[in-house]
Write an enzyme that holds these catalytic residues in place. Structure first.
Site, PDB file in Angstrom:
ATOM      1  N   GLY A  44       0.881  -1.145  -0.107  1.00 44.64           N
ATOM      2  CA  GLY A  44       0.130  -0.246   0.138  1.00 44.64           C
ATOM      3  C   GLY A  44       0.830   1.168  -0.088  1.00 44.64           C
ATOM      4  N   GLY A  52       1.397   3.766   4.458  1.00 38.67           N
ATOM      5  CA  GLY A  52       2.358   3.061   3.802  1.00 38.67           C
ATOM      6  C   GLY A  52       3.573   3.763   3.434  1.00 38.67           C
ATOM      7  CG  PHE A  93     -13.217  18.461  11.470  1.00 38.31           C
ATOM      8  CD1 PHE A  93     -13.088  19.720  10.782  1.00 38.31           C
ATOM      9  CD2 PHE A  93     -13.063  17.478  11.086  1.00 38.31           C
ATOM     10  CE1 PHE A  93     -12.782  19.556   9.218  1.00 38.31           C
ATOM     11  CE2 PHE A  93     -12.855  16.936   9.910  1.00 38.31           C
ATOM     12  CZ  PHE A  93     -12.661  18.150   8.934  1.00 38.31           C
ATOM     13  CG  ASP A 144      -7.271  -5.477  -2.188  1.00 42.29           C
ATOM     14  OD1 ASP A 144      -8.563  -6.071  -2.129  1.00 42.29           O
ATOM     15  OD2 ASP A 144      -6.829  -4.466  -2.811  1.00 42.29           O
ATOM     16  CD  GLN A 162     -16.903   8.213  10.447  1.00 41.06           C
ATOM     17  OE1 GLN A 162     -16.097   8.672   9.724  1.00 41.06           O
ATOM     18  NE2 GLN A 162     -17.209   8.690  11.531  1.00 41.06           N
ATOM     19  CG  HIS A 184     -18.833  11.988   5.588  1.00 42.74           C
ATOM     20  ND1 HIS A 184     -19.496  13.066   5.410  1.00 42.74           N
ATOM     21  CD2 HIS A 184     -17.743  12.349   6.163  1.00 42.74           C
ATOM     22  CE1 HIS A 184     -18.614  14.159   5.732  1.00 42.74           C
ATOM     23  NE2 HIS A 184     -17.624  13.845   6.148  1.00 42.74           N
ATOM     24  CG  LEU A 202     -15.734  13.737   1.996  1.00 36.74           C
ATOM     25  CD1 LEU A 202     -16.768  13.277   2.945  1.00 36.74           C
ATOM     26  CD2 LEU A 202     -14.241  13.352   2.545  1.00 36.74           C
ATOM     27  CB  THR A 231     -14.784  18.420   3.657  1.00 42.51           C
ATOM     28  OG1 THR A 231     -14.048  18.401   5.148  1.00 42.51           O
ATOM     29  CG2 THR A 231     -14.974  19.923   3.164  1.00 42.51           C
ATOM     30  CD  GLU A 232     -16.928  16.171  10.757  1.00 46.41           C
ATOM     31  OE1 GLU A 232     -17.293  15.170  10.523  1.00 46.41           O
ATOM     32  OE2 GLU A 232     -16.283  16.532  11.731  1.00 46.41           O
ATOM     33  NE  ARG A 290     -16.400  12.784   9.982  1.00 44.16           N
ATOM     34  CZ  ARG A 290     -15.522  12.800   8.914  1.00 44.16           C
ATOM     35  NH1 ARG A 290     -15.078  11.441   8.954  1.00 44.16           N
ATOM     36  NH2 ARG A 290     -14.904  13.510   8.735  1.00 44.16           N
ATOM     37  CG  HIS A 312     -16.409   8.935   5.153  1.00 42.16           C
ATOM     38  ND1 HIS A 312     -15.720   9.312   4.067  1.00 42.16           N
ATOM     39  CD2 HIS A 312     -15.536   9.585   6.052  1.00 42.16           C
ATOM     40  CE1 HIS A 312     -14.877  10.215   4.324  1.00 42.16           C
ATOM     41  NE2 HIS A 312     -14.434  10.244   5.628  1.00 42.16           N
ATOM     42  NE  ARG A 327     -12.099   8.194  10.295  1.00 45.14           N
ATOM     43  CZ  ARG A 327     -12.365   9.371   9.623  1.00 45.14           C
ATOM     44  NH1 ARG A 327     -11.652  10.379  10.324  1.00 45.14           N
ATOM     45  NH2 ARG A 327     -12.819   9.393   8.397  1.00 45.14           N
ATOM     46  CG  LEU A 374      -5.903  12.946   6.590  1.00 48.83           C
ATOM     47  CD1 LEU A 374      -5.845  14.236   6.356  1.00 48.83           C
ATOM     48  CD2 LEU A 374      -5.398  11.960   5.694  1.00 48.83           C
TER      49      LEU A 374
END
Lengths: 567, 247
Positions: free
Chosen positions: A15, A20, A123, A216, A235, A237, A247, A249-250, A281, A346, A381, A387
């Site tokens: 990945g 990764g 957020f 995978d 989740q 969204h 998406l 964004t929030e 969310r 999401h 989450r 991120l």
């Protein structure tokens, strides 16, 4: 197998997204021989699509005073409906400021306040404006930065290699086999394996995820005996673009956008009177679906996300990507009219079980990011934490896997056997003259998951869903690929992805049926209460003799007292 | 909806025509998936995000390089396509756009691997050649390097690049001079040049006939860019700065 088809490295990262690449950079710093295998070019990974930002208690917002990592940890634990492991959350939040600063030093161009510091926005579910951002293209900026860092060293990239199996020797993971998608040839790789394959959102038909997010890594890990954890927590969204489910964004709500029903009402007042649009969310997603179900949706399908009162200047400066998406994919300019939105899959909170060092329960096998479950997200989450997880735990995985590199002879015959086994599997799919096409099964699977394991769940409905999944697995026995092309046989790749998705779906279903309570994203209309005595526990599923085996494990509750969750 | 698609199996090329049922909001990428899933599973094309951020699906659509995922089929078929770029030789190769149909071909100026997939190795080699990584001097600060919102805005124009290579396929100079680094690599180099944190003398890295000086300002790069990145402006600024340094 020809000799040149065996590639020896010390660290194999599967990945090429944020987790990764962060792991790779760390392993390289540790002086290791690192290879990255990715089924797409790393810059095409789903991390690139993350919009809103990355959380860290920097306390940069003018006139708001200091922020503390403990507050970030509390918001995360409460947001998780107390299912997150609090010791893992401690690590995530404590390391957040240094992780963000490090990314900035690597070259990420974050948005700034007038005082020159990294800008932060409010957020959902957070008690402080804690989300650092690069306009609404934060993932794009971070991924490009980490890719820049990773090509400056001696990391070997195997782009467009699809990993088909992990290889074990005496109980330890020693490498993998992969199909070179460009040429259609099978290769074997030796080294400690770090899985960083992202989520499995594409088992659902309405998803914000890239089309490549097919779980995978979770399949590969499960197949060699690693445990999967909390897979039923999916989740949804609240705000994905009606039609394409891209998406929105929030961060749009963070900047002040309103959610409105067909009557023009800000309906969140009935669901989360204090937090309103910035409730977590799971709560906002359920509110939207309830509005639509009770006849207050628009065209019985969606609600409006209204940004018009923010003004053209703010929209263009803070949310330029959102504006472009709305115009390109819905023909709507958010400066002038509201965006049609509906909830969509999401994020996968669950994943491959790992400890705080990113070790799975198979020696030699590590995992980080969305494919894993160190459990910092629990049952729901918070935005801006994914991120953060990729870079904090990507680094941990790279470090730990490097420390455990052992100097040993590669037992070639084990690798050769694995390649042969995968060759037989591929030949059996490609060689068939007729049967069922992957696309037929895939379509049915995605519809089944959304209908039976969506935002609202119910026992009988889910059991029916599980039966459908099992029937689809039987159908898969007859799957075939019409094309026998060696080069870029995408129908073959998508068929192999489908194999992975069918298993993942079954495990999501089993976990969801067994958990007779409502917690975070897992909401049951037949068990609407949270039941801590019985279910304040992680779901753990392992490969059994014949079927998946489920058990529960304890949650780390070191820091915060378990309470009702109100917003 | 009719789509005419370039096919190549590594040896021979031809075009195939497919009839795809129209859906509201259908993009060229949606139509390609319809074909792969229902009509011909040997059709190959790159994809990932389907939301115009990953840069996988740049191809030549009705003779304009663009992302398949953000190009609406209906607009093309109904002749409402407003994209205008300067004509260049690669567009004369291959078939003409059929009436009320979409012509899909691989991105020009890079070798075709299969169907709509091109080999991007050269594009990424030029990208790596400009050493696209931040290089700072001395101790880094404890916290972030401070930057003004204005500096960030200027940088963003270039950091928005998704490396889809649409500009590479649209640049007439890249068609003629295979050593020309191309708009994306030069824009990336300029992005690091103007980064206030970066201490390298960047401009000289492309101060040669296949770098800054090869550009002829056709501006196709900016016109086809899905993120409105202006490589032509970066190149112009770099040149005038180099000229000033010479004086």
């Amino acid at each position: 197998m020809e000799k040149e088809m065996l590639h020896e490295h010390e660290i194999l990262v599967i990945g090429g997204g944020l987790s990764g690449l962060r792991a790779s950079v760390e392993a390289l710093r540790g002086g290791k021989d690192v290879a990255v295998l990715s089924k797409v070019h790393p810059l095409r990974s789903h991390s690139v699509a993350a919009q809103g930002g990355i959380n860290a208690a920097l306390g940069n917002t003018p006139d708001r005073g200091e922020d503390h990592w403990e507050d970030h940890a509390f918001d995360t634990v409460k947001g998780s409906d107390y299912l997150a492991d609090q010791d893992a959350v401690d690590i995530l939040c404590k390391k957040a400021p240094e992780a963000v600063i490090e990314l900035e030093h690597m070259g990420t161009v974050f948005s700034r306040f007038d005082n020159g510091k990294i800008a932060q926005r409010p957020f959902g579910g957070a008690g402080f404006p804690r989300t650092c951002y690069a306009a609404d293209r934060t993932g794009h900026n971070l991924l490009h930065t980490l890719y820049e860092q990773s090509i400056s060293g001696k990391i070997k990239f195997y782009d467009e290699y699809f990993v088909t199996s992990l290889i074990k020797e005496n109980g330890t993971c020693v490498g993998c086999t992969a199909l070179d998608v460009r040429e259609g040839t099978l290769h074997a790789f030796s080294g400690n394996v770090i899985l960083a394959t992202g989520g499995f959102g594409r088992i659902y038909n309405r998803s914000t995820n890239a089309l490549i997010n097919t779980g995978d890594g979770a399949f590969l890990a499960y197949d060699v005996g690693a445990a999967l954890e909390d897979m039923e927590f999916i989740q949804f969204h609240p705000t994905t673009l009606y039609g394409s489910n891209i998406l929105i964004t929030e961060g749009a709500r963070g900047e002040g956008a309103h959610l409105k029903n067909s009557e023009g009402e800000r309906f969140m007042k009935d669901y989360a009177p204090d937090a309103m649009e910035l409730a977590p969310r799971d709560i906002v997603a359920r509110a939207i679906i309830t509005e639509v179900n009770e006849g207050r949706g628009i065209e019985d399908e969606y609600v409006h996300l209204d940004l018009t009162h923010l003004g053209e200047e703010k929209i263009k400066e803070r949310l330029p990507g959102i504006r472009q998406i709305a115009m390109d994919f819905a023909g709507v300019d958010p400066v002038k009219e509201p965006i049609p939105v509906q909830p969509g899959q999401h994020y996968s909170m669950g994943g491959i079980f790992v400890d705080k060092d990113c070790e799975t329960d198979v020696p030699g096998l590590y995992a980080a990011g969305e494919c894993s479950c160190v459990s910092v997200h629990g049952a729901n989450r918070l935005g801006g934490n994914s991120l953060l997880e990729t870079v904090v735990f990507g680094k941990t995985a790279g470090k730990k896997a490097s420390e455990e590199v052992k100097d040993k002879e590669v037992n070639e015959s084990i690798f050769m056997d694995s390649v042969e086994k995968d060759r037989e599997l591929i030949d059996s799919i490609v060689g068939k003259k007729d049967g069922i096409l992957y696309s037929e099964i895939l379509k049915e699977l995605r519809e089944t998951m959304f209908q039976h394991f969506g935002v609202f769940r119910e026992g009988d409905m889910m059991k029916e869903g599980l039966d459908k999944i099992k029937r689809l697995k039987e159908k898969f026995e007859d799957v075939y690929v019409g094309s026998d092309d060696k080069k870029f046989n995408q129908a073959l790749i998508r068929t192999l992805e489908l194999r992975n998705m069918l298993l993942i779906s079954e495990i999501v279903a089993i976990g969801a049926i067994e958990r007779e309570e409502s917690r975070g994203s897992h909401y049951r209309t037949d068990f609407t209460e949270r039941v801590d005595e019985k279910y304040l526990k992680h779901t753990v599923v392992r490969k059994g003799e014949e079927a998946p085996e489920l058990e529960y494990s304890s949650v780390n509750l070191d820091r915060f007292e378990v309470k009702e969750r109100e917003y | 909806m009719k789509l005419k698609i370039f096919r190549y199996d590594g040896e021979e090329s031809h075009y195939d025509e497919f009839e795809v049922p129209h859906e509201p909001g259908q993009t060229v990428l949606d139509a390609l998936f319809y074909i792969q899933e229902n009509l011909d599973d040997s059709l190959s094309f790159r994809y990932s995000c389907r939301g115009a951020v990953c840069g996988s699906c740049a191809m030549l659509i009705n003779k304009v390089p663009r992302l398949a995922c953000r190009t609406q089929v209906k607009t093309l078929v109904e002749g409402e396509d407003s994209a205008e770029i300067k004509h260049y030789p690669a567009l004369d190769k291959g078939d003409e756009i059929p009436e009320r149909a979409v012509l899909v071909e691989p991105l020009p100026h890079l070798p075709v691997e299969k169907d709509l997939i091109v080999d991007q190795d050269k594009f990424f080699e030029y990208y790596r050649d400009v050493e696209p990584m931040l290089k700072t001097e001395g101790e880094a600060p404890q916290k972030e390097y401070e930057m003004s919102p204005k500096e960030v805005n200027e940088l963003e124009e270039y950091t928005n690049c998704i490396l889809c290579a649409a500009c590479f396929g649209a640049c007439p100079v890249d068609g003629e001079n295979e050593d020309y680094r191309g708009p994306a690599a030069l824009a990336k180099l300029y992005r690091f040049h103007i980064d206030p944190r970066d201490n390298e003398d960047r401009l000289e890295l492309a101060d040669h006939e296949d770098g800054w000086w090869a550009c002829e300002f056709h501006t196709n790069c900016q016109k086809v860019c899905p993120k409105n990145v202006p490589p032509n402006i970066a190149i112009g600024k770099a040149r005038s700065q180099l000229q000033k340094e010479d004086e």
